[in-house]
Design an enzyme around this catalytic site. Structure first.
Site, PDB file in Angstrom:
ATOM      1  CE  LYS A   1      40.091  37.224  42.061  1.00  0.00           C
ATOM      2  NZ  LYS A   1      40.378  35.932  42.714  1.00  0.00           N
TER       3      LYS A   1
ATOM      4  CB  SER B   1      45.599  42.874  43.130  1.00  0.00           C
ATOM      5  OG  SER B   1      44.894  43.367  44.249  1.00  0.00           O
TER       6      SER B   1
END
Length: 314
Positions: free
Chosen positions: A38, A289
């Site tokens: 992110k 991720s």
């Protein structure tokens, strides 16, 4: 942006190669600053702000990785960040966000209520809203993952990517296909949070009423309005995985790779293990991720994975 974001390693696993019959390359975004990808989108978004926008600050809503990404990106740019988080957000995540210099506001029972409160505050203050996925600059920042993967391994013919709201896969798909138009992009969702899968395959509800999965990072009720057209144009397929599959992938990475991976971060690995036999690929990239796991939940995840995990190790 490069000075604020780690270039994460692209690793291989002989065991996984043998299990899948493919050359597998894991993009370890769980080793990114803040523990997840992110930060990339947040950094790029903030790098595009004017001086006047910087003075007004930024606002975001998140219960996890996006909060920390925005907080750190804002600190690096010298911008005040205010993050709205649900009241039940674990204290460790709140403290982590505060430690990066952001102001936190706990409000509402769910992300949706925190998001609505953040939107109201943004309208009042005129601060810049940093959306977790439905923003072109955020998508572009996430796309740097694909650039690094193809620089490190130009032979990749497929990249498997987790999907929540769609910002990560949108950025990766556009960047990867710009460099290598024939590369296949395969998205993966938790079966219990399958809005993008339903939309892509024209089956089931496109907006979900509830989502409940150990992959909290992709537990999104609907796909982004801006990400959806990109997904339809650039993504080749979307698959789903079960909670047991996700837990198995998490435990596999912990046991065999000595690496802690969160549920959302394990989704692409789970998809490779479950759907790999049907995937025509010789050199397969897998986006891991994130790695921010609530350690108190590990025993439950281990129990959920047990039967599948033992068969994987056989």
């Amino acid at each position: 942006m490069k000075e604020n974001v780690h270039r994460t390693p692209l690793t291989t696993s002989n065991t996984m190669n043998k299990m899948t019959g493919k050359n597998v390359f894991l993009k370890m975004e769980n080793q990114q600053k803040t523990g997840a990808f992110k930060l990339r989108g947040a950094c790029y978004k903030l790098s595009r702000l004017t001086d006047a926008e910087c003075r007004r600050g930024v606002i975001a809503a998140s219960a996890g990785n996006h909060a920390q990404g925005v907080a750190l990106a804002a600190a690096k740019r010298g911008v005040q960040a205010t993050i709205f988080m649900p009241e039940k957000t674990p204290n460790a995540k709140v403290l982590a966000t505060q430690n990066y210099g952001a102001k936190t506001v706990l409000t509402g029972e769910s992300f949706q209520e925190a998001y609505e409160a953040a939107c109201k505050e943004q309208a009042r203050t005129k601060a810049t809203f940093v959306h977790p996925f439905d923003d072109a600059d955020v998508m572009a920042g996430q796309g740097t993952i694909a650039l690094e993967m193809l620089e490190d391994q130009p032979d990749l013919d497929t990249i498997i990517v987790p999907i929540g709201g769609g910002g990560l896969i949108s950025g990766i798909a556009v960047a990867a296909k710009h460099i290598k138009p024939d590369i296949r992009i395969v998205g993966v969702q938790a079966r219990a949070a399958s809005a993008a899968y339903n939309h892509f395959h024209k089956q089931g509800p496109k907006i979900l009423t509830t989502v409940s999965t150990i992959a909290e990072g992709i537990a999104v009720k609907k796909t982004g309005a801006n990400t959806l057209p990109v997904i339809h144009e650039y993504v080749d397929d979307i698959v789903t995985v079960s909670e047991n599959d996700l837990a198995t992938a998490m435990m596999y990475m912990l046991e065999r790779k000595k690496t802690l991976v969160e549920g959302a971060g394990a989704a692409a690995i789970a998809a490779l293990l479950v759907h790999g036999a049907k995937l025509s690929s010789q050199h397969c990239g897998v986006v891991v991720s994130g790695g921010n796991v609530d350690l108190a939940k590990l025993p439950a995840i281990q129990a959920l994975a047990r039967d599948n995990f033992l068969s994987c190790l056989a």
